[in-house]
Design a protein around this motif. Structure first.
Motif, PDB file in Angstrom:
ATOM      1  N   LEU A 146     -20.779   1.142  -9.651  1.00  0.00           N
ATOM      2  CA  LEU A 146     -21.786   1.834 -10.455  1.00  0.00           C
ATOM      3  C   LEU A 146     -22.707   2.681  -9.580  1.00  0.00           C
ATOM      4  O   LEU A 146     -23.016   3.831  -9.911  1.00  0.00           O
ATOM      5  CB  LEU A 146     -22.612   0.818 -11.246  1.00  0.00           C
ATOM      6  CG  LEU A 146     -21.908   0.113 -12.409  1.00  0.00           C
ATOM      7  CD1 LEU A 146     -22.756  -1.044 -12.920  1.00  0.00           C
ATOM      8  CD2 LEU A 146     -21.619   1.097 -13.538  1.00  0.00           C
ATOM      9  N   ARG A 147     -23.144   2.105  -8.458  1.00  0.00           N
ATOM     10  CA  ARG A 147     -24.045   2.830  -7.564  1.00  0.00           C
ATOM     11  C   ARG A 147     -23.355   4.033  -6.938  1.00  0.00           C
ATOM     12  O   ARG A 147     -23.933   5.120  -6.826  1.00  0.00           O
ATOM     13  CB  ARG A 147     -24.544   1.882  -6.469  1.00  0.00           C
ATOM     14  CG  ARG A 147     -25.477   2.536  -5.463  1.00  0.00           C
ATOM     15  CD  ARG A 147     -26.760   2.979  -6.112  1.00  0.00           C
ATOM     16  NE  ARG A 147     -27.577   3.766  -5.200  1.00  0.00           N
ATOM     17  CZ  ARG A 147     -28.660   4.443  -5.569  1.00  0.00           C
ATOM     18  NH1 ARG A 147     -29.056   4.427  -6.825  1.00  0.00           N
ATOM     19  NH2 ARG A 147     -29.352   5.135  -4.693  1.00  0.00           N
ATOM     20  N   GLY A 148     -22.098   3.856  -6.542  1.00  0.00           N
ATOM     21  CA  GLY A 148     -21.356   4.967  -5.961  1.00  0.00           C
ATOM     22  C   GLY A 148     -21.182   6.108  -6.948  1.00  0.00           C
ATOM     23  O   GLY A 148     -21.362   7.280  -6.608  1.00  0.00           O
ATOM     24  N   ALA A 149     -20.833   5.772  -8.194  1.00  0.00           N
ATOM     25  CA  ALA A 149     -20.658   6.811  -9.206  1.00  0.00           C
ATOM     26  C   ALA A 149     -21.978   7.511  -9.521  1.00  0.00           C
ATOM     27  O   ALA A 149     -22.023   8.741  -9.679  1.00  0.00           O
ATOM     28  CB  ALA A 149     -20.074   6.194 -10.484  1.00  0.00           C
ATOM     29  N   GLN A 150     -23.059   6.727  -9.584  1.00  0.00           N
ATOM     30  CA  GLN A 150     -24.364   7.331  -9.867  1.00  0.00           C
ATOM     31  C   GLN A 150     -24.769   8.306  -8.768  1.00  0.00           C
ATOM     32  O   GLN A 150     -25.257   9.409  -9.047  1.00  0.00           O
ATOM     33  CB  GLN A 150     -25.418   6.234 -10.009  1.00  0.00           C
ATOM     34  CG  GLN A 150     -26.812   6.779 -10.335  1.00  0.00           C
ATOM     35  CD  GLN A 150     -27.862   5.679 -10.343  1.00  0.00           C
ATOM     36  OE1 GLN A 150     -27.712   4.653  -9.703  1.00  0.00           O
ATOM     37  NE2 GLN A 150     -28.928   5.902 -11.078  1.00  0.00           N
ATOM     38  N   THR A 151     -24.555   7.912  -7.517  1.00  0.00           N
ATOM     39  CA  THR A 151     -24.898   8.793  -6.399  1.00  0.00           C
ATOM     40  C   THR A 151     -24.050  10.056  -6.419  1.00  0.00           C
ATOM     41  O   THR A 151     -24.555  11.168  -6.228  1.00  0.00           O
ATOM     42  CB  THR A 151     -24.698   8.062  -5.059  1.00  0.00           C
ATOM     43  OG1 THR A 151     -25.531   6.895  -5.024  1.00  0.00           O
ATOM     44  CG2 THR A 151     -25.054   8.959  -3.893  1.00  0.00           C
ATOM     45  N   ALA A 152     -22.750   9.895  -6.668  1.00  0.00           N
ATOM     46  CA  ALA A 152     -21.856  11.051  -6.675  1.00  0.00           C
ATOM     47  C   ALA A 152     -22.197  12.018  -7.792  1.00  0.00           C
ATOM     48  O   ALA A 152     -22.214  13.246  -7.600  1.00  0.00           O
ATOM     49  CB  ALA A 152     -20.409  10.578  -6.804  1.00  0.00           C
ATOM     50  N   MET A 153     -22.481  11.490  -8.979  1.00  0.00           N
ATOM     51  CA  MET A 153     -22.720  12.362 -10.139  1.00  0.00           C
ATOM     52  C   MET A 153     -24.128  12.956 -10.136  1.00  0.00           C
ATOM     53  O   MET A 153     -24.296  14.164 -10.292  1.00  0.00           O
ATOM     54  CB  MET A 153     -22.495  11.568 -11.431  1.00  0.00           C
ATOM     55  CG  MET A 153     -21.062  11.155 -11.683  1.00  0.00           C
ATOM     56  SD  MET A 153     -19.939  12.570 -11.884  1.00  0.00           S
ATOM     57  CE  MET A 153     -19.114  12.569 -10.306  1.00  0.00           C
ATOM     58  N   SER A 154     -25.142  12.106  -9.960  1.00  0.00           N
ATOM     59  CA  SER A 154     -26.514  12.609 -10.051  1.00  0.00           C
ATOM     60  C   SER A 154     -26.974  13.265  -8.757  1.00  0.00           C
ATOM     61  O   SER A 154     -27.879  14.100  -8.768  1.00  0.00           O
ATOM     62  CB  SER A 154     -27.477  11.475 -10.417  1.00  0.00           C
ATOM     63  OG  SER A 154     -27.498  10.484  -9.406  1.00  0.00           O
ATOM     64  N   GLY A 155     -26.337  12.897  -7.621  1.00  0.00           N
ATOM     65  CA  GLY A 155     -26.762  13.457  -6.347  1.00  0.00           C
ATOM     66  C   GLY A 155     -25.932  14.622  -5.852  1.00  0.00           C
ATOM     67  O   GLY A 155     -26.446  15.515  -5.183  1.00  0.00           O
ATOM     68  N   PHE A 156     -24.631  14.626  -6.182  1.00  0.00           N
ATOM     69  CA  PHE A 156     -23.737  15.679  -5.688  1.00  0.00           C
ATOM     70  C   PHE A 156     -23.343  16.669  -6.789  1.00  0.00           C
ATOM     71  O   PHE A 156     -23.588  17.857  -6.690  1.00  0.00           O
ATOM     72  CB  PHE A 156     -22.468  15.065  -5.086  1.00  0.00           C
ATOM     73  CG  PHE A 156     -22.685  14.422  -3.751  1.00  0.00           C
ATOM     74  CD1 PHE A 156     -22.865  15.184  -2.614  1.00  0.00           C
ATOM     75  CD2 PHE A 156     -22.693  13.049  -3.626  1.00  0.00           C
ATOM     76  CE1 PHE A 156     -23.066  14.595  -1.381  1.00  0.00           C
ATOM     77  CE2 PHE A 156     -22.890  12.450  -2.402  1.00  0.00           C
ATOM     78  CZ  PHE A 156     -23.073  13.223  -1.269  1.00  0.00           C
ATOM     79  N   ALA A 157     -22.697  16.152  -7.830  1.00  0.00           N
ATOM     80  CA  ALA A 157     -22.114  17.039  -8.840  1.00  0.00           C
ATOM     81  C   ALA A 157     -23.145  17.582  -9.824  1.00  0.00           C
ATOM     82  O   ALA A 157     -23.094  18.756 -10.208  1.00  0.00           O
ATOM     83  CB  ALA A 157     -21.012  16.293  -9.594  1.00  0.00           C
ATOM     84  N   GLY A 158     -24.086  16.733 -10.259  1.00  0.00           N
ATOM     85  CA  GLY A 158     -25.003  17.121 -11.316  1.00  0.00           C
ATOM     86  C   GLY A 158     -25.938  18.277 -11.000  1.00  0.00           C
ATOM     87  O   GLY A 158     -25.997  19.254 -11.756  1.00  0.00           O
ATOM     88  N   PRO A 159     -26.695  18.217  -9.889  1.00  0.00           N
ATOM     89  CA  PRO A 159     -27.645  19.302  -9.608  1.00  0.00           C
ATOM     90  C   PRO A 159     -27.008  20.690  -9.478  1.00  0.00           C
ATOM     91  O   PRO A 159     -27.515  21.647 -10.075  1.00  0.00           O
ATOM     92  CB  PRO A 159     -28.300  18.843  -8.294  1.00  0.00           C
ATOM     93  CG  PRO A 159     -28.225  17.351  -8.352  1.00  0.00           C
ATOM     94  CD  PRO A 159     -26.907  17.054  -8.996  1.00  0.00           C
ATOM     95  N   PRO A 160     -25.899  20.855  -8.718  1.00  0.00           N
ATOM     96  CA  PRO A 160     -25.284  22.187  -8.695  1.00  0.00           C
ATOM     97  C   PRO A 160     -24.804  22.633 -10.072  1.00  0.00           C
ATOM     98  O   PRO A 160     -24.922  23.812 -10.430  1.00  0.00           O
ATOM     99  CB  PRO A 160     -24.098  22.015  -7.730  1.00  0.00           C
ATOM    100  CG  PRO A 160     -24.436  20.828  -6.906  1.00  0.00           C
ATOM    101  CD  PRO A 160     -25.210  19.925  -7.803  1.00  0.00           C
ATOM    102  N   ALA A 161     -24.270  21.680 -10.857  1.00  0.00           N
ATOM    103  CA  ALA A 161     -23.824  22.022 -12.207  1.00  0.00           C
ATOM    104  C   ALA A 161     -25.009  22.455 -13.066  1.00  0.00           C
ATOM    105  O   ALA A 161     -24.908  23.404 -13.857  1.00  0.00           O
ATOM    106  CB  ALA A 161     -23.109  20.835 -12.840  1.00  0.00           C
ATOM    107  N   GLY A 162     -26.143  21.765 -12.913  1.00  0.00           N
ATOM    108  CA  GLY A 162     -27.328  22.136 -13.683  1.00  0.00           C
ATOM    109  C   GLY A 162     -27.805  23.534 -13.353  1.00  0.00           C
ATOM    110  O   GLY A 162     -28.158  24.310 -14.246  1.00  0.00           O
ATOM    111  N   SER A 163     -27.819  23.870 -12.067  1.00  0.00           N
ATOM    112  CA  SER A 163     -28.234  25.213 -11.660  1.00  0.00           C
ATOM    113  C   SER A 163     -27.278  26.268 -12.196  1.00  0.00           C
ATOM    114  O   SER A 163     -27.691  27.339 -12.661  1.00  0.00           O
ATOM    115  CB  SER A 163     -28.300  25.298 -10.135  1.00  0.00           C
ATOM    116  OG  SER A 163     -29.229  24.371  -9.620  1.00  0.00           O
TER     117      SER A 163
END
Length: 431
Positions: A146-163
């Motif tokens: 769970l922690r690994g997925a949260q870090t990958a999605m909210s820390g890596f994939a999510g912010p660039p996708a949001g921008s």
């Protein structure tokens, strides 16, 4: 078959998928919401209001929210919170289309999203140990994923996708996050039911909330586990407050390089989450937690003394790895030893302590940098982390952890690792 080789139940896969999708949406909004606010104002205080609004629910309603979660069906609480957040995001999305966005509206949305997150996160934390029968080994594996997925999605994939989505229109990232909440809600509704907890009869909500907080403060192991993130947040927010300025003035890092610096920390976090279970087995959970605390402090010393960006990136990666391991081992241990009917309140009390501590660190970091030197907050943070390690070492020792696991081990599982692996000592001590 021993617990070490048991598979995680199918229900966990659906919970993991739901939280992974939701974390991606959270990362999108985390990047997009401040940028949307920037299209409305350049006033730093107005922007700070939007950012701070998301943390207020934990400060105002953290323990009461945990008491409510302990009264309610946890699976239903999760999917209702997701549906509510999806519906909420439709409001600013429509306002963006109609050009009616405002700072007060964004602040209100951030606050209500934070409130929904309080209920979802607390319910998910309380649901997981029931799903996994409080098995320490399975809880560590589950929290690692769970922690690994949260870090990958909210820390890596999510912010660039949001921008990127924001470039298509101010409503687009908000709609994307709403869709992620809907998917999460649909998956959560399919999760298996777990036994309902029985709340204390006829007790008021305030009395139940106070009982949960008292349970934390009177158990030395749980108090030690709660102090780690609380004191850690003071230290890490002091660092975070001045990190961009430190990187620019002392390391000569530009905006792009600063992003890479943060990526190094997130990469370390992924590694730490992945190896947390191995550390716990090799050293014992108590010793592993003491070691990760010490590594965090030493890594911040390395960051403060870093002569170049590469050394700084390495120091942040090491710190991130220690933090990642801590955020798997600590919650997993708490979930294994806390009675089900108290899990929501204990989890929310610990989270509230951490959230309350964060502003202290932010203001302290700014003041130290202004009054002394840009490196001073980093050295002060390192000293605080190392002092906290020394204070909590006896509170989270292997002996105390093993006693707590043995006391909490299910009576109907004789080969439970808490029974097999623990020495034959007494029940966990309380202060």
């Amino acid at each position: 078959m021993t617990t070490d080789v048991q598979k995680l139940p199918a229900g966990f896969g659906r919970l993991w998928t739901a939280q992974t999708i939701s974390s991606l949406g959270d990362g999108v909004t985390h990047a997009a919401l401040p940028l949307i606010a920037l299209t409305l104002t350049k006033d730093p205080m107005a922007l700070a209001v939007v950012t701070a609004a998301g943390t207020l629910p934990w400060l105002l309603f953290g323990v009461l929210g945990g008491a409510l979660v302990d009264r309610w069906d946890r699976r239903r609480t999760m999917w209702v919170a997701d549906i509510a957040r999806a519906a909420l995001l439709a409001i600013p999305a429509a306002a963006a289309v109609l050009d009616l966005l405002s700072i007060p509206l964004l602040a209100a949305v951030a606050f209500l999203l934070g409130l929904g997150g309080l209920f979802f996160d607390t319910a998910a934390t309380a649901y997981l140990p029931d799903l996994l029968r409080r098995d320490p080994a399975l809880l560590e594996r589950a929290n690692s994923r769970l922690r690994g997925a949260q870090t990958a999605m909210s820390g890596f994939a999510g912010p660039p996708a949001g921008s990127a989505l924001l470039a298509l229109g101010r409503a687009v990232p908000l709609i994307a996050d709403a869709v992620s909440f809907l998917f999460s809600a649909l998956l959560v509704r399919t999760l298996p039911a777990t036994p309902r907890t029985v709340p204390e009869a006829r007790e008021s909500l305030l009395r139940q909330a106070r009982a949960g907080a008292s349970y934390v403060f009177h158990n030395r192991l749980l108090l030690g586990l709660a102090l780690r993130p609380a004191v850690g947040n003071v230290a890490f927010l002091a660092v975070e407050t001045v990190l961009a300025l430190f990187a620019q003035e002392r390391l000569g890092i530009d905006t792009y390089g600063f992003g890479l610096l943060l990526t190094a920390e997130a990469t370390g976090g992924l590694l730490g989450a992945a190896i947390a279970s191995h550390l716990g087995r090799r050293l014992g959970v108590g010793t592993a937690l003491i070691c990760t605390a010490a590594v965090e402090g030493l890594a911040i010393v390395g960051l403060a003394a870093a002569p170049n960006p590469y050394a700084a990136g390495l120091a942040l990666a090491v710190c991130g790895a220690a933090m990642g391991a801590t955020m798997v081992l600590g919650p997993s241990l708490r979930q294994a030893i806390v009675p089900s009917h108290l899990m929501g309140r204990v989890a929310s009390t610990s989270r509230m302590l951490a959230m309350c501590a964060a502003p202290v660190g932010a203001f302290a970091g700014g003041w130290l940098a202004t009054a002394y030197d840009i490196r001073t907050p980093l050295y002060a943070a390192a000293g605080l982390l190392l002092a906290m390690t020394a204070v909590t070492a006896s509170m989270t020792s292997n002996r105390r952890v093993e006693a707590a696991l043995r006391a909490a081990a299910p009576a109907d599982v004789p080969d439970h690792p808490a029974v097999k692996g623990a020495d034959q000592e007494g029940a966990p001590e309380v202060s």
